[in-house]
Write an enzyme that holds these catalytic residues in place. Structure first.
Site, PDB file in Angstrom:
ATOM      1  N   SER A  41      -8.445  -0.559  -5.423  1.00  0.00           N
ATOM      2  CA  SER A  41      -8.724  -0.217  -4.031  1.00  0.00           C
ATOM      3  C   SER A  41     -10.230   0.008  -3.836  1.00  0.00           C
ATOM      4  O   SER A  41     -11.016  -0.911  -3.960  1.00  0.00           O
ATOM      5  CB  SER A  41      -7.900   1.008  -3.621  1.00  0.00           C
ATOM      6  OG  SER A  41      -7.432   0.887  -2.301  1.00  0.00           O
ATOM      7  N   LYS A  95       0.862  -1.190   0.000  1.00  0.00           N
ATOM      8  CA  LYS A  95       0.000   0.000   0.000  1.00  0.00           C
ATOM      9  C   LYS A  95       0.895   1.236   0.000  1.00  0.00           C
ATOM     10  O   LYS A  95       1.235   1.797   1.045  1.00  0.00           O
ATOM     11  CB  LYS A  95      -0.925  -0.007   1.219  1.00  0.00           C
ATOM     12  CG  LYS A  95      -2.148   0.890   1.009  1.00  0.00           C
ATOM     13  CD  LYS A  95      -2.998   0.397  -0.137  1.00  0.00           C
ATOM     14  CE  LYS A  95      -4.166   1.310  -0.453  1.00  0.00           C
ATOM     15  NZ  LYS A  95      -4.863   0.942  -1.670  1.00  0.00           N
TER      16      LYS A  95
END
Length: 616
Positions: free
Chosen positions: A407, A207
């Site tokens: 996402s 991430k």
């Protein structure tokens, strides 16, 4: 005394009357202008476009191609007629309108070919390019010629040009093939110098959205992951263009060293280099190219040009509305809480559209077109839950992924009966993070301090104070809970366990082809594939598409068009004052800070892919 007061107050009364007259005159003038513009708009909307004569369709794409333009194409054209042309680089075109136009032209007897003039085409994502390329391929297969003309071609323009039967280049022109790259700004050292404390809460090894706050360079994990999908995306580009040019990908792009040697062998002549490497078919002057187009499509003496109609003057026909409706709903841009704003996905707006489609008995299936890097957790969940309700109502839901559905873009896709991605779609990025910046040290260095009392450490939260340990622990717990919920949603949707999803999650970005291998999507295809699947699931033989696109009102259109015109001029003025490197830095700062300026999750939790939209 009274006489003296009259003498003193007289001029003020006359000035006040004059100001009232001017105010009323301006307001009345504005009212008359609005009425005239409204009448003009009505006449333009009701006017039937003249049928173009035989000749070429001039595909003179201007600006960018996107899934959902900020202003509807028809309104934008009218706005340009009444308010003047806006900056070409700011204009947005709908990829679906472009494809419809190309397919209509294929069956139009008056259109005898296509001329691609792409000098003002500013770009599109890979998925949109592939979809337009498919339509150009269909046109070419119909037997009608496609000719590309240009003084030069950048990488995006050349992709479309490669679908032409013949590519023409002027003698001092060039084809710019260089590959793909991503670049981000990292400002850990800057924040330290400014004494800003960045409190990062995240889950996911890959991430990388928060890395600019905590690093001065890309982490090895992010470099490995981004290098993988970027290399695959470039290979998809080379494979398609090479197939169009009937050469191998290695011949098309042999590498920087070999290209440099070949350019030296061509004495630095970039046009000759492009011709010898089979990037183009003919190098000729503008006059010679015009003679070829005149011979192919005929000469129009009135226009003093070859017979052609611009794509912006070519009237699109309204498809027949027969059979069941398939609702097409867009989720394009960063996902935010509240209503939709230009360039973003408003949770309230999108959920309302899905609800309307769910409750409309005429709608038999829903296609959600996702082109989003994600955004707010709460906003993503609002959209996801409404889409789940649509599926539970018995209406098939198909997700069509555009350039990116990463996402939060993947979060909202999970309830679908079927997910279709392009081979070049960026998806996955299953991870979550939170960022809170505090400025207590910055303020302390200039002599400003914060103090007070609170009934609880959790009440004593301020950007001017150090975050209480209890709050930081609570944030991390919330982030981890959000990640587990994300894994559960995906696992349930894909028929896997959370542990299996965790192995391909951790914020890892996948290209569509890998996402298919990993079971994150059901099929590789395009928007046509998604529509066909929705029709099959709803058992529809006859159907038509109902596009859920909000049309701006007259005043909104006027203000937006006027704003675009202003912004179209400002950059050129401002950049003449700013050195080129500073101008480029300003653009990078704007592109990276933009998402964080609009994201508004109430718990500061985000499912967002920072690098997905920054491919150059």
């Amino acid at each position: 005394m009274r006489t003296l007061w009259r003498i003193i107050s007289g001029p003020f009364r006359w000035c006040w009357r004059l100001l009232n007259f001017i105010r009323e005159f301006i307001l009345n003038l504005f009212l008359v202008l609005v009425i005239l513009v409204a009448v003009g708009f009505y006449l333009q909307l009701t006017r039937s476009a003249p049928e173009p004569g035989k000749g070429a369709l001039l595909v003179d794409l201007t600006g960018t191609v996107v899934d959902k333009p900020s202003i509807n194409n028809r309104f934008r054209q009218l706005g340009k007629e009444f308010l003047g042309a806006s900056s070409n680089r700011l204009q947005e075109n709908s990829v679906f309108d472009v494809v419809q136009m190309l397919r209509q032209a294929k069956d139009d007897a008056n259109v005898t070919g296509i001329v691609l003039s792409l000098k003002d085409f500013a770009g599109a994502d890979q998925t949109s390019l592939q979809y337009m390329g498919k339509a150009l391929h269909e046109f070419r297969d119909s037997g009608k010629p496609v000719i590309a003309v240009g003084d030069s071609y950048d990488q995006t323009q050349y992709y479309l040009a490669s679908f032409a039967n013949n590519i023409y280049l002027t003698p001092q022109g060039a084809v710019d093939l260089h590959g793909f790259a991503t670049n981000n700004l990292y400002y850990k050292s800057l924040l330290e110098k400014l004494k800003v404390n960045s409190h990062i809460f995240r889950v996911g090894t890959y991430k990388s959205a928060v890395e600019p706050f905590i690093r001065d360079d890309m982490s090895p994990e992010a470099r490995e992951a981004d290098g993988r999908w970027l290399g695959q995306m470039w290979q998809h580009y080379l494979d398609q263009v090479a197939a169009n040019r009937k050469i191998t990908p290695e011949q098309l792009f042999p590498g920087a060293a070999q290209m440099l040697a070949s350019l030296k062998a061509s004495d630095g002549d970039s046009a000759r280099f492009a011709l010898e490497n089979k990037w183009v078919d003919t190098v000729a002057s503008r006059a010679a190219i015009e003679a070829v187009l005149s011979k192919t499509f005929g000469w129009n003496k009135q226009k003093n040009d070859f017979n052609a109609v611009s794509m912006y003057d070519y009237p699109l026909k309204t498809p027949a509305q027969q059979g069941g409706q398939i609702a097409v709903i867009f989720a394009s841009g960063a996902i935010i809480d509240g209503p939709e704003t230009p360039g973003s996905v408003g949770a309230d707006t999108t959920a309302s559209q899905i609800r309307d489609a769910r409750l409309d008995p005429a709608v038999k299936a829903i296609v959600l077109r996702v082109n989003s890097p994600g955004g707010s957790v709460s906003a993503s969940e609002i959209i996801r839950s409404e889409l789940a309700a649509a599926r539970e109502s018995g209406k098939p839901v198909v997700v069509s992924m555009g350039g990116m559905a990463a996402s939060g873009g993947y979060w909202i896709s999970t309830p679908a009966n079927y997910i279709i991605a392009s081979p070049s779609t960026l998806t996955g990025s299953i991870g979550i993070f939170g960022v809170v910046n505090t400025f207590e040290n910055s303020l302390d260095s200039i002599g400003i301090h914060t103090d007070g009392v609170a009934t609880s450490p959790l009440a004593d939260i301020a950007l001017t104070k150090t975050l209480p340990p209890e709050f930081k622990e609570m944030m991390q717990i919330s982030i981890e809970s959000g990640y587990r919920h994300f894994l559960t949603l995906v696992a349930k949707a894909r028929g896997k366990t959370p542990e299996e999803i965790d192995k391909i999650a951790q914020g890892h970005v996948w290209l569509g082809s890998d996402a298919k291998t990993n079971g994150l999507v059901d099929e590789l295809g395009d928007f046509d594939t998604a529509v066909a699947k929705a029709a099959a699931l709803a058992k529809l033989d006859d159907f038509y598409l109902q596009w859920y696109i909000d049309q701006p009102g007259l005043i909104d259109m006027l203000m937006m068009q006027a704003g675009i015109s202003v912004y179209g001029q400002l950059p050129a003025i401002m950049q003449s004052w700013i050195p080129a490197p500073a101008s480029q830095l300003s653009k990078m700062l704007s592109s990276q800070s933009g998402p964080f300026m609009t994201l508004n999750d109430p718990q500061n939790r985000y499912v967002y892919c920072m690098t997905c939209g920054d491919v150059k």
